[in-house]
Design a protein around this motif. Structure first.
Motif, PDB file in Angstrom:
ATOM      1  N   LEU A 171     -49.664 -27.553   9.107  1.00  0.00           N
ATOM      2  CA  LEU A 171     -50.287 -26.646   8.150  1.00  0.00           C
ATOM      3  C   LEU A 171     -50.188 -27.291   6.776  1.00  0.00           C
ATOM      4  CD1 LEU A 171     -48.756 -23.217   9.217  1.00  0.00           C
ATOM      5  CD2 LEU A 171     -51.058 -24.031   9.649  1.00  0.00           C
ATOM      6  N   ASP A 172     -51.305 -27.520   6.150  1.00  0.00           N
ATOM      7  CA  ASP A 172     -51.347 -28.144   4.823  1.00  0.00           C
ATOM      8  C   ASP A 172     -50.564 -29.456   4.791  1.00  0.00           C
ATOM      9  OD1 ASP A 172     -52.866 -25.997   3.894  1.00  0.00           O
ATOM     10  OD2 ASP A 172     -51.077 -24.851   3.363  1.00  0.00           O
ATOM     11  N   GLU A 203     -47.936 -30.318   6.490  1.00  0.00           N
ATOM     12  CA  GLU A 203     -46.519 -30.194   6.822  1.00  0.00           C
ATOM     13  C   GLU A 203     -46.366 -29.718   8.260  1.00  0.00           C
ATOM     14  OE1 GLU A 203     -44.323 -27.790   4.116  1.00  0.00           O
ATOM     15  OE2 GLU A 203     -45.139 -28.780   2.356  1.00  0.00           O
ATOM     16  N   MET A 259     -54.029 -23.574   4.131  1.00  0.00           N
ATOM     17  CA  MET A 259     -54.490 -22.745   5.218  1.00  0.00           C
ATOM     18  C   MET A 259     -53.444 -21.662   5.474  1.00  0.00           C
ATOM     19  SD  MET A 259     -55.183 -23.649   9.271  1.00  0.00           S
ATOM     20  CE  MET A 259     -54.912 -25.327   9.001  1.00  0.00           C
ATOM     21  N   LYS A 260     -53.911 -20.473   5.721  1.00  0.00           N
ATOM     22  CA  LYS A 260     -53.023 -19.360   6.015  1.00  0.00           C
ATOM     23  C   LYS A 260     -53.197 -18.983   7.479  1.00  0.00           C
ATOM     24  CE  LYS A 260     -51.193 -15.840   3.228  1.00  0.00           C
ATOM     25  NZ  LYS A 260     -51.289 -14.821   2.277  1.00  0.00           N
TER      26      LYS A 260
END
Length: 96
Positions: A77-78, A80, A1-2
Motif C-alpha cells: 500500500l503506497d 509500503e 490508496m485507502k
C-alpha cells in the motif's frame, strides 16, 4: 490508496526490527527474519456468526499485536509492505 478490510480481517504494518543485538553485534539483512509483531492499521466490522449476527473484533486500530509466522497475505500500500490477517491468526495484543 485507502483500503477497508472485510469481516474479521485486519491490515497490519510490521514493526521494524533492530539492526543490532543487545550485545552490540550488527545483524546483516540476509540473517534477519521478518518480525512477528505489527501495528494494526485498520480492522473489519467483525465476524459473521452462524446465526447471522456480527461479533465485533477484540482488536482495534492502533493496537500492537503478535501474529503467527506464516499468517496472512502480503500486500503493498503506497509502496509500503502490509499484511492482511484474520483475527484468528493473532496470537496476542502487546500492552505497553
Amino acid at each position: 490508496m485507502k483500503i477497508r478490510p472485510l469481516q474479521d480481517r485486519l491490515i497490519v504494518k510490521r514493526v521494524a526490527e533492530e539492526n543490532k543485538t543487545k550485545g552490540g553485534l550488527f545483524i546483516p539483512d540476509t540473517a534477519k527474519e521478518k518480525p512477528l509483531e505489527g501495528k494494526v492499521i485498520a480492522v473489519g466490522n467483525g465476524k459473521v456468526q452462524e446465526d447471522g449476527k456480527v461479533r465485533p473484533l477484540d482488536i482495534k486500530a492502533g493496537d500492537t499485536i503478535l501474529f503467527s509466522k506464516y499468517a496472512g497475505t502480503e500486500i503493498k500500500l503506497d509502496g509500503e509492505e502490509h499484511l492482511i490477517l484474520r483475527e484468528e491468526d493473532v496470537l496476542g495484543v502487546i500492552e505497553k
